[in-house]
Design an enzyme around this catalytic site. Structure first.
Site, PDB file in Angstrom:
ATOM      1  N   LYS A 126      26.367  45.676  20.291  1.00  0.00           N
ATOM      2  CA  LYS A 126      27.668  46.431  20.322  1.00  0.00           C
ATOM      3  C   LYS A 126      27.301  47.777  19.722  1.00  0.00           C
ATOM      4  CE  LYS A 126      32.067  45.939  21.702  1.00  0.00           C
ATOM      5  NZ  LYS A 126      32.586  45.067  22.510  1.00  0.00           N
ATOM      6  N   ASP A 166      34.115  50.146  25.949  1.00  0.00           N
ATOM      7  CA  ASP A 166      35.117  49.395  24.847  1.00  0.00           C
ATOM      8  C   ASP A 166      36.435  50.341  24.603  1.00  0.00           C
ATOM      9  OD1 ASP A 166      35.030  46.527  23.438  1.00  0.00           O
ATOM     10  OD2 ASP A 166      35.668  47.907  21.891  1.00  0.00           O
ATOM     11  N   GLY A 237      49.296  46.058  24.052  1.00  0.00           N
ATOM     12  CA  GLY A 237      48.302  46.920  24.443  1.00  0.00           C
ATOM     13  C   GLY A 237      48.832  47.522  25.685  1.00  0.00           C
ATOM     14  N   PHE A 238      48.176  48.508  26.257  1.00  0.00           N
ATOM     15  CA  PHE A 238      48.402  49.064  27.486  1.00  0.00           C
ATOM     16  C   PHE A 238      47.208  49.994  28.027  1.00  0.00           C
ATOM     17  CE2 PHE A 238      50.424  53.658  26.367  1.00  0.00           C
ATOM     18  CZ  PHE A 238      49.834  53.661  25.194  1.00  0.00           C
ATOM     19  N   GLY A 239      46.086  49.480  27.600  1.00  0.00           N
ATOM     20  CA  GLY A 239      44.785  50.230  28.089  1.00  0.00           C
ATOM     21  C   GLY A 239      44.487  49.261  29.285  1.00  0.00           C
ATOM     22  N   ASN A 240      42.912  49.661  29.388  1.00  0.00           N
ATOM     23  CA  ASN A 240      42.132  48.938  30.410  1.00  0.00           C
ATOM     24  C   ASN A 240      42.569  47.425  30.737  1.00  0.00           C
ATOM     25  OD1 ASN A 240      39.453  47.248  31.138  1.00  0.00           O
ATOM     26  ND2 ASN A 240      39.777  48.772  32.882  1.00  0.00           N
ATOM     27  N   VAL A 241      42.201  46.557  29.445  1.00  0.00           N
ATOM     28  CA  VAL A 241      42.544  45.087  29.542  1.00  0.00           C
ATOM     29  C   VAL A 241      43.961  44.768  29.714  1.00  0.00           C
ATOM     30  CG1 VAL A 241      42.195  43.048  28.146  1.00  0.00           C
ATOM     31  CG2 VAL A 241      40.511  45.114  27.907  1.00  0.00           C
ATOM     32  N   ALA A 242      45.021  45.219  29.039  1.00  0.00           N
ATOM     33  CA  ALA A 242      46.219  45.112  29.336  1.00  0.00           C
ATOM     34  C   ALA A 242      46.516  45.178  30.862  1.00  0.00           C
ATOM     35  CB  ALA A 242      47.128  45.973  28.535  1.00  0.00           C
ATOM     36  N   TRP A 243      46.181  46.383  31.424  1.00  0.00           N
ATOM     37  CA  TRP A 243      46.435  46.695  32.722  1.00  0.00           C
ATOM     38  C   TRP A 243      45.848  45.627  33.804  1.00  0.00           C
ATOM     39  CZ3 TRP A 243      42.054  48.081  35.957  1.00  0.00           C
ATOM     40  CH2 TRP A 243      42.519  48.544  37.432  1.00  0.00           C
TER      41      TRP A 243
HETATM   42  O1  2IT Z   1      34.022  43.050  24.570  1.00  0.00           O
HETATM   43  C1  2IT Z   1      33.407  43.173  25.562  1.00  0.00           C
HETATM   44  O2  2IT Z   1      32.901  42.173  25.966  1.00  0.00           O
HETATM   45  C2  2IT Z   1      33.275  44.447  26.354  1.00  0.00           C
HETATM   46  N1  2IT Z   1      33.626  45.715  25.840  1.00  0.00           N
HETATM   47  C3  2IT Z   1      32.489  44.660  27.536  1.00  0.00           C
HETATM   48  C4  2IT Z   1      31.210  44.631  27.210  1.00  0.00           C
HETATM   49  C5  2IT Z   1      30.061  45.034  28.549  1.00  0.00           C
HETATM   50  O3  2IT Z   1      28.884  44.837  28.324  1.00  0.00           O
HETATM   51  O4  2IT Z   1      30.628  44.880  29.685  1.00  0.00           O
END
Ligand code: 2IT
Length: 441
Positions: A126, A166, A237-243
């Site tokens: 990370k 991320d 949330g309302f970003g990529n993951v929430a979407w």
């Molecule tokens: O927390 C995660 O798994 C991500 N931000 C995606 C990591 C990735 O390499 O696609």
């Protein structure tokens, strides 16, 4: 906690004092693996717990860049290359003012087990920076990304370490980072995932984290002979993951009735539609970081300023924002309002108090490292496509994602039954530990 784990953890507390997120993530895993440690004395003689909790390598560097006024700005960049037992380091980059080494170590540690669960050959890593792209112009973001990659490029590679997005790192940032890597390395290869379609990106990667999370929830529901259609879902949330969650859940007939931004939450009793989901994403990417305008645009929805979305009654709660966003009080509120299932989509979205409360009350609870693994899994599929110099169709990617989420769910159930925390930790841990022992020191 097992006696060996307790010893390692005490030492870790001393040496990592103040790194609360990192210690929290380690404690959760250590609490889960007593039976595994009991069964195999080699785990201690090979010092596996020490070696799993000290990152193989931490790179920290200065990122000087020029802002829109021509002034020099300075941030700190990091890459934590945590564990390479199962493959090249793999994991996202986070750009946010809250980034520090504790946060990146917790995320890298989690990523190692998550990537192990995906069934794909990826180690854990990370990185990121305390740079906050919000309120910055495109040129400023590009200048920052160029400066960040000017140092990072020498530490990564398609068989070494493959970062992705991320929080604060989306398609735009990946584009700038990739361009700079390509110029500096004089090569075009899959060194980042989440790339744009047409220049190495995979179909389905943008949706993958949310879609995978919904597939995981479907498996949990099917154990109760239920399905997702008609369920009331609350997300944060309302970003990529929430979407991605809202899009997939809505398409399967679930009713997503609330989501949140930093300014408060939106309650939409009628449930979200594809048009509403698209508008939510537009709000997030506008750079203003407010959810409130949704209530002006869609009649019948309401905005609640500065309140937490967890007060909205629901069947299924899915935190999609950031670590520790759902605490013990929120969990008690959800439980009192009859929540039946909680699936963490953010990494470590629930505090230990919240997770314990769900478990004590018999509310099915699944941790982020299992639920959100679809994101990095499709990153792994992007790596495969890049290595093969080709593309797969959306249907092929989706079929593979479904299989992977089903396999992750089965692995959790096999190792933990309804205790998905133990199941994910045990299943993820076993594979990494076995590889470390096989590879010696
Ligand atoms: O927390 C995660 O798994 C991500 N931000 C995606 C990591 C990735 O390499 O696609």
């Amino acid at each position: 906690m097992h006696e060996y784990a307790q010893r390692v953890f005490s030492e870790l507390q001393k040496k990592n004092a103040g790194e609360s997120e990192f210690l929290q993530s380690v404690e959760e895993v250590f609490d889960s693996i007593t039976s595994v440690l009991d069964a195999d004395p080699k785990l201690e003689s090979f010092r596996i717990l020490e070696r799993m909790t000290i990152p193989e390598r931490i790179i920290s560097f200065q990122v000087p860049w020029i802002d829109r006024n021509g002034d020099i700005q300075v941030n700190t960049g990091y890459r934590v290359q945590f564990n390479s037992a199962l493959g090249p380091y793999k994991g996202g980059l986070r750009f946010a003012s809250s980034v520090n080494l504790s946060v990146l170590k917790f995320l890298g540690f989690e990523q190692t087990f998550k990537n192990s669960l995906t069934t794909l050959p990826m180690g854990g890593g990370k990185g990121g920076s305390d740079f906050d792209p919000r309120g910055r112009t495109d040129v400023e973001v590009m200048n920052f990304c160029n400066a960040f990659m000017r140092e990072l490029y020498r530490h990564i590679g398609p068989d070494v370490d493959v970062p992705a997005g991320d929080l604060g790192v989306g398609a735009r940032e990946i584009g700038y980072l990739f361009g700079q890597y390509k110029r500096l390395s004089h090569s075009f290869h899959g060194v980042l995932t989440g790339k744009g379609l047409g220049w190495g990106g995979s179909l389905g990667r943008a949706e993958a984290t949310g879609a995978g999370a919904v597939y995981f929830v479907e498996h949990m529901l099917s154990r109760k002979n239920e399905n997702i259609a008609g369920k009331r879902i609350v997300i944060s949330g309302f970003g990529n993951v929430a979407w991605g969650v809202a899009l997939k859940a809505t398409s399967l007939g679930a009713k997503v009735v609330a989501f949140s931004g930093p300014d408060g939450y939106i309650l939409d009793e009628a449930g979200m539609t594809p048009e509403k989901v698209a508008y939510m994403a537009e709000l997030r990417s506008s750079g203003k970081d407010i959810a409130a305008p949704y209530a002006e645009k869609f009649a019948g929805s309401k905005f609640f300023a500065s309140r937490k979305v967890w007060e909205v009654p629901c069947d299924i709660a899915m935190p999609c924002a950031i670590q520790n966003e759902l605490n013990g009080d929120d969990a008690a509120t959800l439980a009192a309002n009859g929540v039946k299932m909680v699936a963490e989509v953010s990494n470590m979205g629930c505090t230990p108090e919240a997770a314990h409360l769900f478990r004590d009350k018999g509310i099915a609870f699944a941790p982020g490292k299992a639920v959100n693994a679809g994101g990095v899994a499709v990153s792994g599929l992007e790596m495969s496509q890049n290595a093969a110099h080709g593309y797969w169709s959306a249907a092929e990617v989706d079929a593979k994602l479904r299989t992977i989420m089903s396999d992750i769910h089965s692995a959790c159930v096999a190792a933990g039954d309804w205790d998905y925390v133990a199941g994910a930790n045990i299943a993820g841990f076993r594979k990494v530990a076995a590889a470390m022992i096989a590879q010696g020191v």
